[in-house]
Design an enzyme around this catalytic site. Sequence first.
Site, PDB file in Angstrom:
ATOM      1  N   ASP A   1      -5.264  -7.949  -4.765  1.00 13.44           N
ATOM      2  CA  ASP A   1      -6.489  -7.765  -4.012  1.00 13.44           C
ATOM      3  C   ASP A   1      -6.890  -9.144  -3.494  1.00 13.44           C
ATOM      4  O   ASP A   1      -6.371 -10.160  -3.960  1.00 13.44           O
ATOM      5  CB  ASP A   1      -7.562  -7.171  -4.927  1.00 13.44           C
ATOM      6  N   ARG A   2      -7.825  -9.197  -2.546  1.00 13.69           N
ATOM      7  CA  ARG A   2      -8.228 -10.498  -2.009  1.00 13.69           C
ATOM      8  C   ARG A   2      -9.547 -10.959  -2.616  1.00 13.69           C
ATOM      9  O   ARG A   2      -9.575 -11.798  -3.497  1.00 13.69           O
ATOM     10  CB  ARG A   2      -8.336 -10.409  -0.471  1.00 13.69           C
ATOM     11  N   ASP A   3     -10.663 -10.394  -2.161  1.00 10.30           N
ATOM     12  CA  ASP A   3     -11.995 -10.858  -2.569  1.00 10.30           C
ATOM     13  C   ASP A   3     -12.233 -10.609  -4.056  1.00 10.30           C
ATOM     14  O   ASP A   3     -12.129  -9.488  -4.536  1.00 10.30           O
ATOM     15  CB  ASP A   3     -13.081 -10.162  -1.745  1.00 10.30           C
TER      16      ASP A   3
ATOM     17  N   ASP B   1      -9.762  -6.897  -8.997  1.00 12.75           N
ATOM     18  CA  ASP B   1     -11.005  -6.998  -9.768  1.00 12.75           C
ATOM     19  C   ASP B   1     -11.858  -5.742  -9.640  1.00 12.75           C
ATOM     20  O   ASP B   1     -13.016  -5.742 -10.046  1.00 12.75           O
ATOM     21  CB  ASP B   1     -11.817  -8.224  -9.325  1.00 12.75           C
TER      22      ASP B   1
ATOM     23  N   LYS C   1      -7.696   1.543  -0.364  1.00 12.56           N
ATOM     24  CA  LYS C   1      -7.778   1.685  -1.816  1.00 12.56           C
ATOM     25  C   LYS C   1      -9.068   2.429  -2.163  1.00 12.56           C
ATOM     26  O   LYS C   1     -10.095   2.155  -1.562  1.00 12.56           O
ATOM     27  CB  LYS C   1      -7.763   0.296  -2.475  1.00 12.56           C
TER      28      LYS C   1
ATOM     29  N   THR D   1      -5.901  -5.580   0.998  1.00  9.26           N
ATOM     30  CA  THR D   1      -7.358  -5.724   0.974  1.00  9.26           C
ATOM     31  C   THR D   1      -8.046  -4.717   1.880  1.00  9.26           C
ATOM     32  O   THR D   1      -7.640  -4.514   3.027  1.00  9.26           O
ATOM     33  CB  THR D   1      -7.753  -7.177   1.364  1.00  9.26           C
ATOM     34  N   ASN D   2      -9.081  -4.074   1.355  1.00  6.61           N
ATOM     35  CA  ASN D   2      -9.931  -3.206   2.175  1.00  6.61           C
ATOM     36  C   ASN D   2     -10.855  -4.105   3.005  1.00  6.61           C
ATOM     37  O   ASN D   2     -11.468  -5.016   2.451  1.00  6.61           O
ATOM     38  CB  ASN D   2     -10.789  -2.287   1.302  1.00  6.61           C
ATOM     39  N   GLN D   3     -10.954  -3.833   4.290  1.00  6.55           N
ATOM     40  CA  GLN D   3     -11.808  -4.641   5.167  1.00  6.55           C
ATOM     41  C   GLN D   3     -12.644  -3.741   6.076  1.00  6.55           C
ATOM     42  O   GLN D   3     -12.498  -3.724   7.287  1.00  6.55           O
ATOM     43  CB  GLN D   3     -10.957  -5.631   5.979  1.00  6.55           C
TER      44      GLN D   3
END
Length: 192
Positions: free
Chosen positions: A12-14, A130, A104, A56-58
């Site tokens: 994941d990113r953030d 996370d 996701k 990543t969800n954006q």
Amino acid sequence: MKGRSIDTVFLDRDGTINVRLVGEWITRPDQFVLLPGAGPALARLRDAGMRLIVATNQRGIELGRFTEAELDRVHDHMRSLLRPFGVELDAVYYSVPAKGPRTKPEPGMLCDAKRDFPSIDFSRSVMIGDAVRDIQAGLAVGCGTVLIADEKHGPAVLAEAREKLVSPHFVVSTIEAAAEQVLNWGLEGISG
């Protein structure tokens, strides 16, 4: 996964690679700050020969908060911050809609990676994130999963996981601990 080394790590990113801006979207490169230890942690995975793929969800794009071109600049900046650690990401996938097969907790972005990298074996892959949705996406395709539950957000994330009956393989508090777990997983192998 017993006796088989890990070859792909989905991230994941953030909140996993970079500091999450609570209540805000990262719309500019200067807002993207690596989490302490993220560079060295990802370098350890890369040095062990693992493929590194961000998923990543954006949804901010769908909401009009930023454009795909602005997101590309943020991701270029992410890569430039990781490069001094010797980390080159193999790919970055993102999903725009609030819901859909690529967003996701659905595993579509991981399946996109499998399409683009046919040698990916989900049984030799791990998803690190996370949020419960990260773990759900990984479990949906048979990946190992590591949930990062830090002191600040961890209690709420763990409560959500219990409520949704989602069981990550491991729960850790930092990206460094997640990398260590993946490296140990790859060396020792575990089942389940």
